[in-house]
Design a protein around this motif. Structure first.
Motif, mmCIF file in Angstrom:
data_model
loop_
_atom_site.group_PDB
_atom_site.id
_atom_site.type_symbol
_atom_site.label_atom_id
_atom_site.label_comp_id
_atom_site.label_asym_id
_atom_site.label_seq_id
_atom_site.Cartn_x
_atom_site.Cartn_y
_atom_site.Cartn_z
ATOM 1 N N ASP A 182 29.013 64.754 -6.300
ATOM 2 C CA ASP A 182 28.272 63.961 -5.316
ATOM 3 C C ASP A 182 27.725 62.704 -6.277
ATOM 4 O OD1 ASP A 182 26.723 63.013 -2.776
ATOM 5 O OD2 ASP A 182 25.003 63.457 -4.089
ATOM 6 N N GLU A 183 27.272 63.025 -7.306
ATOM 7 C CA GLU A 183 26.946 61.897 -8.138
ATOM 8 C C GLU A 183 28.095 60.928 -8.665
ATOM 9 O OE1 GLU A 183 24.280 59.185 -9.622
ATOM 10 O OE2 GLU A 183 23.544 60.989 -8.462
ATOM 11 N N ARG A 186 28.887 58.653 -5.915
ATOM 12 C CA ARG A 186 28.235 57.624 -5.568
ATOM 13 C C ARG A 186 28.116 56.627 -6.756
ATOM 14 N NH1 ARG A 186 22.735 58.949 -3.049
ATOM 15 N NH2 ARG A 186 21.671 57.643 -4.677
#
Length: 301
Positions: A182-183, A186
């Motif tokens: 997820d990071e 991002r």
């Protein structure tokens, strides 16, 4: 071609790139030939009290700067986009306090070291550091001090050389726990406009570095997320208050959580908060960096 260090204003404007690069550089080329090594006095002048030694690794030259002294040798590894001068306010004080041999260097594409074409690879960075220390005759009892992107290099280096490193100080460093899928997504989304602009614009040293790091970023960080620091090597985990993501509370929280998780994941690890500091801890809190490195060096004697 002269390397111009990105301004602090630019770094603040591109917080996610602090992780991609992290402070604006990795290396490589979007043109067919690598640029010549930088010649700007501002980026290549050796740190006061140190002597530059040029070391070859795989056909490219690397600039290492050595302040002679006793063991343990203290190796200072700069954040992304930084050359050895990141530590200019620390080297002399650290040498005076410890009497240790102090080693800094310019990673490929930085300072006086050759630029190397192709996507940035952590394996290549580890190979460069290993070659440099080997040729300098450093065979053991190393204290490794690593800022930002250098945390990745440190992790792989220590895994390959667990008996060489007696301890590490990780200064607001990239840590495996931070780079979840997820990071990573991002960060890729946040930096896409800058990467696209670099591809569309003129080829400069900075743009080549950004493109090169972006090309390998997803695969590199995905693999890094699954790498563990060896329990046999003690580590101080120093985390800044503002982190690279000042202004993004969610990413600040994730950065702090990753540091806590890293510190709790093994024995011999200590979490230190650099209160009041931005991501540029060596500049903002040199006193704290000096204190922690001195303690680690004393433990290595």
């Amino acid at each position: 071609m002269t390397y111009i260090r990105p301004s602090r204003r630019l770094r603040r404007a591109l917080p996610a790139i602090v992780l991609l690069i992290p402070a604006a550089g990795a290396l490589a080329a979007c043109d067919s030939a690598a640029a010549p090594p930088a010649t700007s006095p501002a980026s290549t002048a050796p740190t006061a009290g140190s002597g530059m030694q040029t070391i070859d690794n795989g056909g490219h030259r690397l600039a290492f700067y050595v302040t002679p002294g006793a063991a343990p040798a203290i190796v200072l590894d700069s954040g992304g986009g930084e050359d050895h001068t990141e530590w200019k306010d620390i080297v002399a004080k650290l040498h005076a306090a410890t009497g240790s041999e102090i080693i800094t260097y310019d990673r490929a594409g930085m300072g006086a070291s050759d630029e190397v074409p192709g996507p940035w690879k952590v394996e290549d960075a580890v190979s460069d550091l290993t070659a440099g220390l080997t040729r300098l005759g450093v065979t053991g009892n190393v204290v490794l001090v690593s800022h930002s992107q250098a945390g990745e290099i440190a992790t792989y280096f220590v895994r390959q050389n667990p008996r060489l490193v007696t301890g590490a100080v990780l200064v607001d460093a990239n840590l495996p726990q931070f780079f979840t899928d997820d990071e990573i997504a991002r960060l890729v989304a946040a930096t896409k406009p800058q990467v696209d602009a670099a591809k569309a614009g003129p080829s400069t040293k900075e743009s080549r570095q950004l493109i090169a790091t972006a090309e390998s970023f997803v695969a590199t960080q995905h693999a890094y997320h699954h790498v563990a620091w060896p329990d046999a090597v003690p580590a101080v985990v120093m985390v800044s208050e503002k982190t690279p993501f000042d202004g993004s509370p969610e990413d600040v929280r994730r950065w702090h959580d990753a540091a806590k998780a890293f510190a709790a994941a093994g024995t011999g690890r200590t979490l230190v908060n650099a209160d009041g500091s931005s991501h540029e801890v060596p500049a903002d809190r040199p006193d704290l960096v000096l204190a922690e490195v001195e303690k680690m060096a004393a433990a290595g004697r």
